[in-house]
Scaffold this motif. Structure first.
Motif, mmCIF file in Angstrom:
data_model
loop_
_atom_site.group_PDB
_atom_site.id
_atom_site.type_symbol
_atom_site.label_atom_id
_atom_site.label_comp_id
_atom_site.label_asym_id
_atom_site.label_seq_id
_atom_site.Cartn_x
_atom_site.Cartn_y
_atom_site.Cartn_z
ATOM 1 N N THR A 193 -25.555 13.610 -4.707
ATOM 2 C CA THR A 193 -25.405 12.799 -3.504
ATOM 3 C C THR A 193 -26.370 13.306 -2.453
ATOM 4 O O THR A 193 -26.580 14.512 -2.324
ATOM 5 C CB THR A 193 -23.960 12.907 -2.963
ATOM 6 O OG1 THR A 193 -23.058 12.328 -3.899
ATOM 7 C CG2 THR A 193 -23.810 12.202 -1.620
ATOM 8 N N VAL A 194 -26.974 12.405 -1.704
ATOM 9 C CA VAL A 194 -27.809 12.804 -0.571
ATOM 10 C C VAL A 194 -26.994 12.659 0.705
ATOM 11 O O VAL A 194 -26.457 11.583 0.987
ATOM 12 C CB VAL A 194 -29.093 11.966 -0.483
ATOM 13 C CG1 VAL A 194 -29.917 12.374 0.746
ATOM 14 C CG2 VAL A 194 -29.932 12.126 -1.745
ATOM 15 N N ALA A 218 -27.689 16.989 -2.049
ATOM 16 C CA ALA A 218 -28.979 17.269 -1.413
ATOM 17 C C ALA A 218 -28.886 16.893 0.057
ATOM 18 O O ALA A 218 -28.250 15.894 0.412
ATOM 19 C CB ALA A 218 -30.086 16.462 -2.093
ATOM 20 N N PHE A 219 -29.528 17.689 0.903
ATOM 21 C CA PHE A 219 -29.493 17.424 2.335
ATOM 22 C C PHE A 219 -30.800 16.813 2.800
ATOM 23 O O PHE A 219 -31.892 17.223 2.378
ATOM 24 C CB PHE A 219 -29.223 18.711 3.116
ATOM 25 C CG PHE A 219 -27.864 19.309 2.853
ATOM 26 C CD1 PHE A 219 -26.727 18.515 2.874
ATOM 27 C CD2 PHE A 219 -27.717 20.652 2.584
ATOM 28 C CE1 PHE A 219 -25.476 19.052 2.631
ATOM 29 C CE2 PHE A 219 -26.478 21.210 2.338
ATOM 30 C CZ PHE A 219 -25.351 20.408 2.364
ATOM 31 N N GLU A 226 -33.686 7.934 -9.100
ATOM 32 C CA GLU A 226 -32.338 8.491 -9.326
ATOM 33 C C GLU A 226 -31.238 7.609 -8.738
ATOM 34 O O GLU A 226 -30.072 7.739 -9.137
ATOM 35 C CB GLU A 226 -32.240 9.894 -8.702
ATOM 36 C CG GLU A 226 -33.121 10.933 -9.366
ATOM 37 C CD GLU A 226 -34.452 11.105 -8.663
ATOM 38 O OE1 GLU A 226 -35.053 12.183 -8.786
ATOM 39 O OE2 GLU A 226 -34.907 10.142 -7.976
ATOM 40 N N ARG A 227 -31.580 6.766 -7.781
ATOM 41 C CA ARG A 227 -30.601 5.900 -7.101
ATOM 42 C C ARG A 227 -29.374 6.711 -6.659
ATOM 43 O O ARG A 227 -28.226 6.395 -7.003
ATOM 44 C CB ARG A 227 -30.166 4.759 -8.025
ATOM 45 C CG ARG A 227 -31.271 3.767 -8.343
ATOM 46 C CD ARG A 227 -31.576 2.879 -7.166
ATOM 47 N NE ARG A 227 -30.460 1.975 -6.881
ATOM 48 C CZ ARG A 227 -30.323 1.295 -5.750
ATOM 49 N NH1 ARG A 227 -31.188 1.448 -4.777
ATOM 50 N NH2 ARG A 227 -29.299 0.480 -5.579
ATOM 51 N N PRO A 228 -29.577 7.767 -5.860
ATOM 52 C CA PRO A 228 -28.443 8.633 -5.515
ATOM 53 C C PRO A 228 -27.475 7.965 -4.550
ATOM 54 O O PRO A 228 -27.888 7.143 -3.713
ATOM 55 C CB PRO A 228 -29.130 9.817 -4.832
ATOM 56 C CG PRO A 228 -30.336 9.207 -4.190
ATOM 57 C CD PRO A 228 -30.819 8.170 -5.188
ATOM 58 N N PRO A 229 -26.188 8.301 -4.643
ATOM 59 C CA PRO A 229 -25.287 7.924 -3.552
ATOM 60 C C PRO A 229 -25.769 8.590 -2.267
ATOM 61 O O PRO A 229 -26.256 9.727 -2.294
ATOM 62 C CB PRO A 229 -23.929 8.497 -3.988
ATOM 63 C CG PRO A 229 -24.073 8.818 -5.434
ATOM 64 C CD PRO A 229 -25.522 9.098 -5.682
ATOM 65 N N VAL A 230 -25.643 7.889 -1.142
ATOM 66 C CA VAL A 230 -26.099 8.414 0.142
ATOM 67 C C VAL A 230 -24.960 8.336 1.148
ATOM 68 O O VAL A 230 -24.385 7.264 1.369
ATOM 69 C CB VAL A 230 -27.326 7.635 0.669
ATOM 70 C CG1 VAL A 230 -27.739 8.154 2.051
ATOM 71 C CG2 VAL A 230 -28.492 7.734 -0.306
ATOM 72 N N SER A 249 -37.428 14.544 -7.930
ATOM 73 C CA SER A 249 -37.001 15.878 -7.490
ATOM 74 C C SER A 249 -35.495 16.082 -7.621
ATOM 75 O O SER A 249 -35.036 17.167 -7.997
ATOM 76 C CB SER A 249 -37.440 16.117 -6.039
ATOM 77 O OG SER A 249 -38.827 16.346 -5.962
ATOM 78 N N LEU A 250 -34.717 15.055 -7.320
ATOM 79 C CA LEU A 250 -33.261 15.211 -7.421
ATOM 80 C C LEU A 250 -32.823 15.380 -8.871
ATOM 81 O O LEU A 250 -31.916 16.175 -9.170
ATOM 82 C CB LEU A 250 -32.562 14.018 -6.777
ATOM 83 C CG LEU A 250 -32.791 13.840 -5.271
ATOM 84 C CD1 LEU A 250 -32.013 12.635 -4.752
ATOM 85 C CD2 LEU A 250 -32.417 15.088 -4.502
ATOM 86 N N ALA A 251 -33.448 14.660 -9.783
ATOM 87 C CA ALA A 251 -33.117 14.827 -11.202
ATOM 88 C C ALA A 251 -33.515 16.216 -11.688
ATOM 89 O O ALA A 251 -32.772 16.858 -12.450
ATOM 90 C CB ALA A 251 -33.825 13.752 -12.035
ATOM 91 N N THR A 252 -34.660 16.705 -11.235
ATOM 92 C CA THR A 252 -35.087 18.057 -11.601
ATOM 93 C C THR A 252 -34.100 19.090 -11.068
ATOM 94 O O THR A 252 -33.738 20.046 -11.772
ATOM 95 C CB THR A 252 -36.495 18.340 -11.058
ATOM 96 O OG1 THR A 252 -37.418 17.420 -11.631
ATOM 97 C CG2 THR A 252 -36.938 19.755 -11.387
ATOM 98 N N ALA A 253 -33.679 18.912 -9.826
ATOM 99 C CA ALA A 253 -32.708 19.842 -9.242
ATOM 100 C C ALA A 253 -31.402 19.832 -10.033
ATOM 101 O O ALA A 253 -30.820 20.892 -10.322
ATOM 102 C CB ALA A 253 -32.444 19.473 -7.785
ATOM 103 N N ALA A 254 -30.930 18.647 -10.391
ATOM 104 C CA ALA A 254 -29.688 18.555 -11.157
ATOM 105 C C ALA A 254 -29.826 19.226 -12.518
ATOM 106 O O ALA A 254 -28.906 19.909 -12.987
ATOM 107 C CB ALA A 254 -29.277 17.094 -11.310
#
Length: 325
Positions: A22-23, A99-100, A46-50, A111-116
Motif C-alpha cells: 500500500t502507498v 510505502a510512504f 503494480e496498481r497499489p492501493p493508495v 520499484s514497489l514490486a522489487t521492494a515486496a
C-alpha cells in the motif's frame, strides 16, 4: 493528540497488479501537487492501493481527489497529524508492506514490486530505504551518497547496505515491524523524525537497509514551507535524548546551545521548544541496546568525518520535505 479520523472509502475498479504494497501519502493544503502524485501512482504497473491522509484545514483537497482512480481511502483527521499521519495510514492498510510518499513524491514503475520481493525473501527486514531522484532532471538527493557510504558492516540476512536513516517519503516498511516499533514518535511530530524510527526498528531486531535499485521521485515545490531548520534541530536533540547515552545527549545539547548563542537561524526556537518537551522526553527515555548504540556511534563518526576504528567496525551490527508542517 489528534483523534482517529473517520475514513472516507473510495470505490475503485478491480485491476490487475501487485497488491503486496500500500502507498501511504500525507498531504496538507497542496491539492495540485497531490493530484500529480496520484496520477503517477495510478500509472504504476503494480496498481497499489493508495491511502491519503489529508492534514488540510479546508475541503479543497477532498474535492480535488474525489473519484481519482488511484485513491483507495482518504483519511481526514480532526487536526494536523504531521508525520503521525503515516501511522494512521499504516493502521488502515491491509497489505503486509507499506510505502510512504508525500504529496510531492511518488515511486518509479517496478520499484514497489522489487521492494515486496526483497521483503518476502528477507523476513528480518523491517524497512527499505530507496534511492531518491529530485526534480525533472532526476538529480541525486544528497542523502543517497550518505546512505550508500554507510560504515555499518553487511549483514548476511539483509539486502543492500545496513543503515540507521532514510528519507520519510522514500521508504517501504514491513507493516508488522512498523507497528511493533510504534511508528513515528509523537514527541517529534514532524521534521527529522526518521532516525528515531530506524533506532526503534533496530532495537527490536529488525533490519534497516538502503537499496538503490528502489527509486522514488521527489518534486519539491520551489517555495517550501518555512520552519523546517528549527524542527530538524529540535528533533535531533530530542531523538538523542530519547535513546542515546548521556555524554552524547550533553554534546548535542551543547551544540544547540552554542548555535542559539550564535544566533543561527531557528536555533533559539529549537532550544526553547526542546526544553519545553524535556519532561515528556525524559519520561519516555529508553536506551538503545549495545549493538545498536555501537552502530549509532559508527554513524556519528561518519557524520563528523572520522574514520571508524577497526575494532568498533567489527562490533557494529533523517530529513524530508514537508507536506505536513
Amino acid at each position: 493528540m489528534p483523534t482517529e479520523p473517520v475514513p472516507t472509502r473510495v470505490q475503485r475498479p478491480a485491476a490487475t497488479g501487485d497488491h503486496r504494497v500500500t502507498v501511504a501519502v500525507i498531504t496538507r493544503d497542496r491539492p495540485a501537487s497531490l493530484l500529480r502524485t496520484l496520477d503517477a501512482l495510478a500509472a504504476l504497473p503494480e496498481r497499489p492501493p493508495v491511502i491519503v491522509v489529508d492534514n488540510s484545514r479546508d475541503e479543497r483537497t477532498r474535492r480535488a481527489v474525489r473519484g481519482h482512480p488511484a485513491l483507495t481511502r482518504l483519511l481526514r483527521p480532526a487536526a494536523n497529524t504531521g508525520a503521525l499521519g503515516r501511522n494512521l495510514a499504516v493502521r488502515h492498510a491491509r497489505t503486509p508492506y507499506v510505502a510512504f510518499s508525500d504529496d510531492d513524491s511518488w515511486w518509479e514503475p517496478g520499484s514497489l514490486a522489487t521492494a515486496a520481493d526483497l521483503l518476502d525473501r528477507h523476513p528480518r527486514l523491517g524497512l527499505l530505504a530507496a534511492r531518491t531522484l529530485v526534480g525533472d532532471e532526476a538529480a541525486e538527493d544528497p542523502l543517497n551518497a550518505v546512505l550508500a557510504a554507510s560504515p555499518l558492516p553487511p549483514e548476511p540476512d539483509l539486502p543492500g547496505r545496513p543503515v540507521l536513516g532514510f528519507l520519510g517519503c522514500a521508504c517501504v516498511v514491513r507493516r508488522e515491524a512498523f507497528l511493533a516499533a510504534g511508528g513515528f514518535h509523537p514527541l517529534l511530530f514532524f521534521g527529522g523524525e526518521e532516525t528515531l524510527l530506524a533506532y526503534d526498528l533496530a532495537a527490536r531486531g529488525w533490519g534497516v537497509a538502503y537499496e538503490p535499485a528502489l527509486r522514488a521521485r521527489h518534486h519539491p515545490e520551489e517555495r517550501g514551507r518555512t520552519g523546517r531548520p528549527f524542527l530538524v534541530r529540535r528533533n535531533h536533540v530530542l531523538t538523542i535524548c530519547l535513546r542515546r547515552p548521556w555524554p552524547v545527549v550533553l554534546r548535542a545539547a551543547g551544540d544547540l546551545a552554542l548555535a542559539a548563542a550564535s544566533d543561527h537561524p531557528g536555533a533559539r526556537r529549537a532550544l526553547r521548544e526542546a526544553l519545553a518537551r524535556l519532561p515528556a522526553t525524559l519520561a519516555r527515555r529508553r536506551r538503545l541496546p549495545p549493538r545498536v548504540e555501537s552502530a549509532a556511534r559508527l554513524l556519528d563518526r561518519q557524520a563528523r568525518g572520522e574514520a571508524a576504528p577497526e575494532r568498533t567496525a567489527r562490533e557494529g551490527t533523517g530529513r524530508e520535505e514537508d507536506a505536513t508542517s
